[in-house]
Design a protein around this motif. Structure first.
Motif, short mmCIF file in Angstrom:
data_model
loop_
_atom_site.label_atom_id
_atom_site.label_comp_id
_atom_site.label_asym_id
_atom_site.label_seq_id
_atom_site.Cartn_x
_atom_site.Cartn_y
_atom_site.Cartn_z
N ASN A 49 6.87 3.79 -13.10
CA ASN A 49 5.86 4.05 -12.08
C ASN A 49 5.26 2.74 -11.57
OD1 ASN A 49 6.23 6.82 -12.54
ND2 ASN A 49 4.52 6.94 -13.98
N VAL A 50 5.04 1.81 -12.50
CA VAL A 50 4.51 0.49 -12.13
C VAL A 50 5.40 -0.20 -11.11
CG1 VAL A 50 4.11 -1.85 -13.02
CG2 VAL A 50 3.17 0.13 -14.24
N LEU A 51 6.70 -0.15 -11.35
CA LEU A 51 7.64 -0.83 -10.45
C LEU A 51 7.62 -0.20 -9.06
CD1 LEU A 51 10.58 -1.32 -12.95
CD2 LEU A 51 9.16 -3.14 -11.96
N ARG A 52 7.56 1.13 -8.99
CA ARG A 52 7.48 1.77 -7.67
C ARG A 52 6.18 1.38 -6.98
NH1 ARG A 52 9.89 1.87 -3.89
NH2 ARG A 52 11.68 2.85 -4.93
N GLY A 53 5.08 1.35 -7.73
CA GLY A 53 3.82 0.92 -7.15
C GLY A 53 3.84 -0.52 -6.70
N TYR A 54 4.48 -1.38 -7.46
CA TYR A 54 4.57 -2.80 -7.10
C TYR A 54 5.33 -2.97 -5.79
CZ TYR A 54 5.10 -7.86 -7.82
OH TYR A 54 5.05 -9.23 -7.68
N ASN A 55 6.37 -2.20 -5.61
CA ASN A 55 7.18 -2.32 -4.40
C ASN A 55 6.57 -1.61 -3.21
OD1 ASN A 55 9.97 -0.76 -3.02
ND2 ASN A 55 9.74 -2.97 -2.92
N SER A 56 5.97 -0.45 -3.44
CA SER A 56 5.61 0.42 -2.32
C SER A 56 4.12 0.57 -2.07
CB SER A 56 6.19 1.83 -2.54
OG SER A 56 7.56 1.79 -2.76
N GLY A 57 3.32 0.53 -3.12
CA GLY A 57 1.90 0.78 -2.94
C GLY A 57 1.51 2.23 -3.06
N SER A 58 2.48 3.10 -3.15
CA SER A 58 2.24 4.52 -3.41
C SER A 58 3.44 5.06 -4.16
CB SER A 58 1.99 5.29 -2.12
OG SER A 58 3.06 5.11 -1.21
N ILE A 59 3.26 6.19 -4.84
CA ILE A 59 4.28 6.65 -5.79
C ILE A 59 4.51 8.15 -5.64
CG2 ILE A 59 4.94 6.79 -8.22
CD1 ILE A 59 2.83 4.59 -8.77
N ASP A 60 5.76 8.53 -5.49
CA ASP A 60 6.18 9.91 -5.65
C ASP A 60 6.66 10.03 -7.10
OD1 ASP A 60 7.46 12.34 -5.83
OD2 ASP A 60 8.62 12.12 -3.98
N ARG A 111 6.76 -5.11 1.09
CA ARG A 111 5.91 -4.07 0.56
C ARG A 111 4.78 -3.78 1.53
NH1 ARG A 111 7.26 -7.28 -3.63
NH2 ARG A 111 5.41 -8.56 -3.42
N SER A 112 4.21 -2.59 1.40
CA SER A 112 3.15 -2.18 2.30
C SER A 112 1.85 -2.90 1.97
CB SER A 112 2.95 -0.68 2.21
OG SER A 112 2.73 -0.29 0.88
N THR A 113 0.95 -2.95 2.95
CA THR A 113 -0.27 -3.74 2.82
C THR A 113 -1.24 -3.18 1.79
OG1 THR A 113 -1.32 -2.49 4.59
CG2 THR A 113 -0.13 -4.47 5.21
N PHE A 114 -1.10 -1.90 1.43
CA PHE A 114 -2.08 -1.29 0.55
C PHE A 114 -1.63 -1.20 -0.89
CE2 PHE A 114 0.45 2.54 0.40
CZ PHE A 114 1.02 2.61 1.64
N ARG A 115 -0.52 -1.82 -1.27
CA ARG A 115 0.03 -1.54 -2.57
C ARG A 115 -0.84 -2.04 -3.72
NH1 ARG A 115 2.62 -5.50 -5.54
NH2 ARG A 115 3.14 -7.41 -4.46
N HIS A 116 -1.70 -3.01 -3.48
CA HIS A 116 -2.46 -3.60 -4.58
C HIS A 116 -3.86 -3.01 -4.75
CE1 HIS A 116 0.46 -6.79 -5.30
NE2 HIS A 116 0.61 -6.83 -4.01
#
Length: 267
Positions: free
Chosen positions: A218-229, A29-34
């Motif tokens: 949306n939470v799962l995409r954010g958890y994996n990526s740090g940003s959401i489409d 995952r990307s460094t900014f996801r949290h």
């Protein structure tokens, strides 16, 4: 319930190992996801609870509600687009059957002992009740991130992601077989309730850092990526395109085998 599952876990460790599943053992995952670690610090860790009403609508405290899952465990359905396109809770597998299925296809395969499998079960149940995050969601993320391997290493894409849920830079990332239950529970706390360095599922449900609206997908995409489409949750945003679809299928009973999301044409 705990005693029975622990018994099944002990039996499962004697089973013949099955082929390693096709899904990756961990997800970078990307460094900014949290979000901002400074502002999240006091909200992370044991004691963090989902309070967002939409987030709470994805929590079932009973552990017994749900279906029997896919009758053919390597079934995979392609889910993409916005959150509304993903399967409702009424179609999810019940927790005990889901756990037993993942014992057979993941926990035994990666070499977790019977007591270790029981400790994972106990940790999921305990943290689920504390955090108000559905136990099935925690289990699905564990299997997606580490296939349930208590000895899984860390990945680094600019920040350390460690443990069963590949949580954000946890302070004590190493499994301790001499302190089995406590160290396994801490891994589940780190991924579900967050670490001092970054958020877990709870913070994402509560809109900390990313405005997920409390919606699980949306939470799962954010958890994996740090940003959401929000229009396309299979947009990897620099991470794993099939991640949200994979977790959805695990909630429906997918065992991680077969072609998985590779048949869906995700970017």
């Amino acid at each position: 319930m705990l005693t029975l599952s622990f018994f099944f876990a002990a039996l499962a460790c004697l089973a013949t190992a099955l082929p390693i599943e096709s899904a990756s053992a961990s997800e970078r995952r990307s460094t900014f996801r949290h979000g901002n670690p400074r502002t999240l610090f006091t909200r992370n860790g044991a004691g963090s609870v989902v309070t967002n009403p939409t987030g709470l609508s994805f929590y079932d405290p009973t552990f017994s509600d749900g279906t029997g899952g896919y009758s053919t465990p390597n079934t995979y359905n392609c889910y993409s687009g916005p959150a509304a396109n993903f399967p409702p809770m009424s179609t999810w597998m019940n927790f005990d059957d889901m756990f037993n299925r993942n014992q057979q296809y993941s926990l035994v395969v990666v070499g977790d002992s019977g007591p270790e499998q029981g400790a994972i079960y106990n940790a999921i149940v305990s943290v689920s009740q504390q955090a108000k995050v559905d136990a099935r969601v925690i289990l699905a993320v564990i299997i997606q991130e580490s296939t349930g391997n208590v000895r899984v290493g860390c990945t680094n894409n600019g920040v350390e992601n460690c443990g069963l849920m590949q949580s954000y830079n946890p302070p004590d990332p190493t499994y301790d077989p001499n302190n089995m239950q406590a160290s396994i529970t801490q891994m589940v706390v780190d991924g579900t309730q967050g670490t001092p360095a970054g958020s877990g599922l709870v913070q994402l449900f509560n809109n900390a850092g990313l405005q997920t609206g409390g919606n699980l997908w949306n939470v799962l995409r954010g958890y994996n990526s740090g940003s959401i489409d929000f229009n396309n949750l299979s947009d990897p945003e620099g991470a794993t395109a099939s991640y949200v679809s994979d977790v959805a299928n695990r909630l429906l009973g997918w065992n991680g085998y077969g072609n998985g999301g590779t048949v869906c044409g995700f970017a």
